[in-house]
Design a protein around this motif. Structure first.
Motif, PDB file in Angstrom:
ATOM      1  N   GLY A  57       0.892  -1.277  -0.063  1.00  0.00           N
ATOM      2  CA  GLY A  57      -0.014   0.002   0.006  1.00  0.00           C
ATOM      3  C   GLY A  57       0.735   1.322  -0.005  1.00  0.00           C
ATOM      4  O   GLY A  57       0.530   2.132  -0.634  1.00  0.00           O
ATOM      5  N   LEU A  58       2.063   1.156   0.710  1.00  0.00           N
ATOM      6  CA  LEU A  58       2.635   2.407   0.947  1.00  0.00           C
ATOM      7  C   LEU A  58       3.438   2.505  -0.307  1.00  0.00           C
ATOM      8  O   LEU A  58       3.725   3.901  -0.993  1.00  0.00           O
ATOM      9  N   GLU A  59       3.897   1.647  -1.174  1.00  0.00           N
ATOM     10  CA  GLU A  59       4.698   1.549  -2.452  1.00  0.00           C
ATOM     11  C   GLU A  59       3.820   2.315  -3.492  1.00  0.00           C
ATOM     12  O   GLU A  59       4.084   3.075  -4.148  1.00  0.00           O
ATOM     13  N   MET A  60       2.657   1.727  -3.519  1.00  0.00           N
ATOM     14  CA  MET A  60       1.611   2.068  -4.556  1.00  0.00           C
ATOM     15  C   MET A  60       1.079   3.539  -4.467  1.00  0.00           C
ATOM     16  O   MET A  60       1.246   4.485  -5.361  1.00  0.00           O
ATOM     17  N   ALA A  61       0.984   4.081  -2.933  1.00  0.00           N
ATOM     18  CA  ALA A  61       0.626   5.332  -2.716  1.00  0.00           C
ATOM     19  C   ALA A  61       1.828   6.319  -2.928  1.00  0.00           C
ATOM     20  O   ALA A  61       1.730   7.397  -3.493  1.00  0.00           O
ATOM     21  N   GLY A  62       3.113   5.572  -2.640  1.00  0.00           N
ATOM     22  CA  GLY A  62       4.239   6.526  -2.892  1.00  0.00           C
ATOM     23  C   GLY A  62       4.431   6.963  -4.374  1.00  0.00           C
ATOM     24  O   GLY A  62       4.844   8.095  -4.730  1.00  0.00           O
ATOM     25  N   ARG A  63       4.401   5.980  -5.241  1.00  0.00           N
ATOM     26  CA  ARG A  63       4.508   5.990  -6.680  1.00  0.00           C
ATOM     27  C   ARG A  63       3.523   7.005  -7.249  1.00  0.00           C
ATOM     28  O   ARG A  63       3.700   7.881  -8.213  1.00  0.00           O
ATOM     29  N   ALA A  64       2.121   6.759  -6.816  1.00  0.00           N
ATOM     30  CA  ALA A  64       1.150   7.631  -7.179  1.00  0.00           C
ATOM     31  C   ALA A  64       1.234   8.950  -6.946  1.00  0.00           C
ATOM     32  O   ALA A  64       1.073   9.783  -7.861  1.00  0.00           O
ATOM     33  N   THR A  65       1.676   9.285  -5.724  1.00  0.00           N
ATOM     34  CA  THR A  65       1.885  10.578  -5.212  1.00  0.00           C
ATOM     35  C   THR A  65       3.027  11.157  -6.187  1.00  0.00           C
ATOM     36  O   THR A  65       3.038  12.539  -6.518  1.00  0.00           O
ATOM     37  N   LEU A  66       4.113  10.584  -6.382  1.00  0.00           N
ATOM     38  CA  LEU A  66       5.119  10.945  -7.537  1.00  0.00           C
ATOM     39  C   LEU A  66       4.957  11.517  -8.598  1.00  0.00           C
ATOM     40  O   LEU A  66       5.661  11.953  -9.304  1.00  0.00           O
ATOM     41  N   LEU A  67       3.741  10.908  -9.192  1.00  0.00           N
ATOM     42  CA  LEU A  67       3.108  11.312 -10.260  1.00  0.00           C
ATOM     43  C   LEU A  67       2.882  12.830 -10.330  1.00  0.00           C
ATOM     44  O   LEU A  67       2.659  13.487 -11.385  1.00  0.00           O
ATOM     45  N   ALA A  68       2.691  13.574  -9.192  1.00  0.00           N
ATOM     46  CA  ALA A  68       2.379  14.829  -9.095  1.00  0.00           C
ATOM     47  C   ALA A  68       3.582  15.656  -8.458  1.00  0.00           C
ATOM     48  O   ALA A  68       3.478  16.643  -7.685  1.00  0.00           O
ATOM     49  N   ALA A  69       4.750  15.068  -8.630  1.00  0.00           N
ATOM     50  CA  ALA A  69       5.967  15.451  -7.889  1.00  0.00           C
ATOM     51  C   ALA A  69       6.396  16.923  -8.222  1.00  0.00           C
ATOM     52  O   ALA A  69       7.502  17.455  -7.469  1.00  0.00           O
ATOM     53  N   ARG A  70       5.697  17.511  -9.168  1.00  0.00           N
ATOM     54  CA  ARG A  70       6.293  19.047  -9.502  1.00  0.00           C
ATOM     55  C   ARG A  70       5.727  19.801  -8.431  1.00  0.00           C
ATOM     56  O   ARG A  70       6.259  20.852  -8.387  1.00  0.00           O
ATOM     57  N   PHE A  71       4.985  19.533  -7.682  1.00  0.00           N
ATOM     58  CA  PHE A  71       4.497  20.056  -6.482  1.00  0.00           C
ATOM     59  C   PHE A  71       5.411  19.527  -5.250  1.00  0.00           C
ATOM     60  O   PHE A  71       5.397  18.463  -5.016  1.00  0.00           O
ATOM     61  N   PRO A  72       6.031  20.617  -4.599  1.00  0.00           N
ATOM     62  CA  PRO A  72       6.849  20.189  -3.421  1.00  0.00           C
ATOM     63  C   PRO A  72       6.249  19.181  -2.462  1.00  0.00           C
ATOM     64  O   PRO A  72       7.019  18.139  -1.936  1.00  0.00           O
ATOM     65  N   ALA A  73       5.143  19.391  -2.015  1.00  0.00           N
ATOM     66  CA  ALA A  73       4.405  18.486  -1.021  1.00  0.00           C
ATOM     67  C   ALA A  73       4.138  17.219  -1.799  1.00  0.00           C
ATOM     68  O   ALA A  73       4.543  16.032  -0.561  1.00  0.00           O
ATOM     69  N   ALA A  74       3.870  17.104  -2.591  1.00  0.00           N
ATOM     70  CA  ALA A  74       3.796  15.802  -3.442  1.00  0.00           C
ATOM     71  C   ALA A  74       4.983  14.814  -3.430  1.00  0.00           C
ATOM     72  O   ALA A  74       5.363  13.804  -3.266  1.00  0.00           O
ATOM     73  N   LEU A  75       6.068  15.855  -3.863  1.00  0.00           N
ATOM     74  CA  LEU A  75       7.309  15.157  -3.689  1.00  0.00           C
ATOM     75  C   LEU A  75       7.924  14.679  -2.516  1.00  0.00           C
ATOM     76  O   LEU A  75       8.440  13.491  -2.590  1.00  0.00           O
ATOM     77  N   VAL A  76       7.694  15.516  -1.595  1.00  0.00           N
ATOM     78  CA  VAL A  76       8.214  15.120  -0.048  1.00  0.00           C
ATOM     79  C   VAL A  76       7.269  13.886   0.361  1.00  0.00           C
ATOM     80  O   VAL A  76       7.837  12.879   0.785  1.00  0.00           O
ATOM     81  N   ALA A  77       6.066  13.962   0.193  1.00  0.00           N
ATOM     82  CA  ALA A  77       5.181  13.011   0.627  1.00  0.00           C
ATOM     83  C   ALA A  77       5.595  11.541  -0.193  1.00  0.00           C
ATOM     84  O   ALA A  77       5.552  10.439   0.483  1.00  0.00           O
TER      85      ALA A  77
END
Length: 354
Positions: free
Chosen positions: A49-69
């Motif tokens: 779950g963590l891996e899927m959520a992490g990779r999904a969140t990185l799809l919006a990593a141009r936003f600093p909060a998404a990159l960090v999360a």
């Protein structure tokens, strides 16, 4: 020849100690069941779950909060997979479940070192010859001077630099270490075997690169986050590597972890082997969450005594092992993470000098 910390024990004492530790192991083996199986399946579910959520969140990593999360979640997923799941599954701790998906013969972990080579160098060699200088290749990994019995060479002046460089690329260091290039040079490993290992490493390398540095950043390019997602994946791998490096060094190299000569293990009995595992390892004290994050290798003493017991049982076993140590007048080396890391690094610096 007994180490100084166990010189007061007679052969009969060592035999009794071995019998007590055998009884502790047998008790856990007999009580494994549904609760333990539910534990590892729950950890695997959380990790995925963590891996899927992490990779999904990185799809919006141009936003600093998404990159960090995204980086944080992917880092946590990689740590959990390597430490509490991969390392322990590959030790055979969960083979008793007869689950073909959670088995030491089928699991391939999220680490560039192929599982089969790691199992040989770690399970077969390191756990058999724990801290025996000249037999345990993990004492310095052939690049660091981590014991006074290893002859000093001028290159050892770089001990701290090499170790600092090793930490963020630890998985690559282990992958190269598992190739046993020193054995090839000595002629005890054939070039054909090396070629076979290189083929496995190449395939694993391609898989890891495709997953972390092609697929995730490639999808992120659709949202304009390709470069940031690539950075997040690289940081997650580096974070996992630094953490794994720290945990391994805390378990094997701080003050209080003994080393042994080949002469000291001549005629070694079951009790003697147990004694060497206890005296050659060190624990890390901390919270239950910290124990899970280390793969329960914070209970390194218990892990070396019983490498095939389910990791979730080490905490209860530790109470009994500590009692054995106290009753037999043996040290039980443990301390908080910062203390054990500092102690291991002091050794790295100290042994850089003649």
């Amino acid at each position: 020849v007994s180490p100084p910390t166990a010189a007061h024990l007679s052969d009969e004492d060592v035999a009794r100690l071995g019998a007590e530790l055998d009884a502790i192991r047998d008790e856990v083996l007999a009580s494994r069941g549904a609760k333990d199986a539910a534990y590892i399946r729950r950890v695997i579910a959380v990790q995925r779950g963590l891996e899927m959520a992490g990779r999904a969140t990185l799809l919006a990593a141009r936003f600093p909060a998404a990159l960090v999360a995204g980086t944080a979640m992917l880092s946590a997923a990689k740590i959990l997979e390597n430490m509490e799941i991969g390392h322990n599954v590959l030790h055979g701790q969960w083979d008793w479940m007869k689950d073909p998906d959670i088995h030491s013969t089928t699991w391939e972990w999220d680490f560039v070192a192929p599982a089969v080579g790691w199992k040989h160098s770690h399970n077969d060699l390191h756990h058999t010859w724990t801290n025996v200088v000249g037999k345990d290749r993990d004492v310095g990994y052939n690049i660091l001077r981590m014991d006074e019995d290893i002859p000093w060479e001028p290159r050892h002046l770089l001990n701290p630099v090499v170790n600092a460089g090793l930490a963020p690329i630890f998985e690559w260091g282990i992958a190269l270490f598992d190739l046993e290039l020193d054995a090839v040079k000595e002629g005890t490993k054939s070039k054909a075997a090396l070629r076979a290992d290189l083929k496995l490493l190449g395939a694993k390398f391609a898989r890891q690169i495709a997953k972390d540095y092609v697929a995730t950043p490639g999808l992120a390019m659709l949202t304009g986050s390709g470069k940031q997602a690539l950075l997040g994946a690289a940081l997650a791998n580096a974070t996992r590597n630094v953490w794994a490096h720290a945990v391994i060094f805390c378990g094997h190299f701080p003050d209080g972890a003994d080393t042994f000569t080949e002469e000291m293990i001549e005629g070694e009995t079951r009790g003697d082997w147990y004694l060497r595992q206890m005296l050659g390892s060190a624990n890390i004290s901390g919270s239950p969450l910290m124990h899970i994050a280390t793969g329960n290798l914070s209970h390194q003493i218990e892990h070396h005594l019983f490498p095939d017991l389910p990791s979730n049982r080490y905490a209860e076993v530790a109470v009994k092992v500590r009692d054995v140590c106290e009753r037999y007048g043996l040290p039980y080396t443990t301390g908080p993470l910062w203390k054990q890391v500092g102690s291991a690094w002091r050794k790295v610096f100290r042994l850089a000098l003649p």
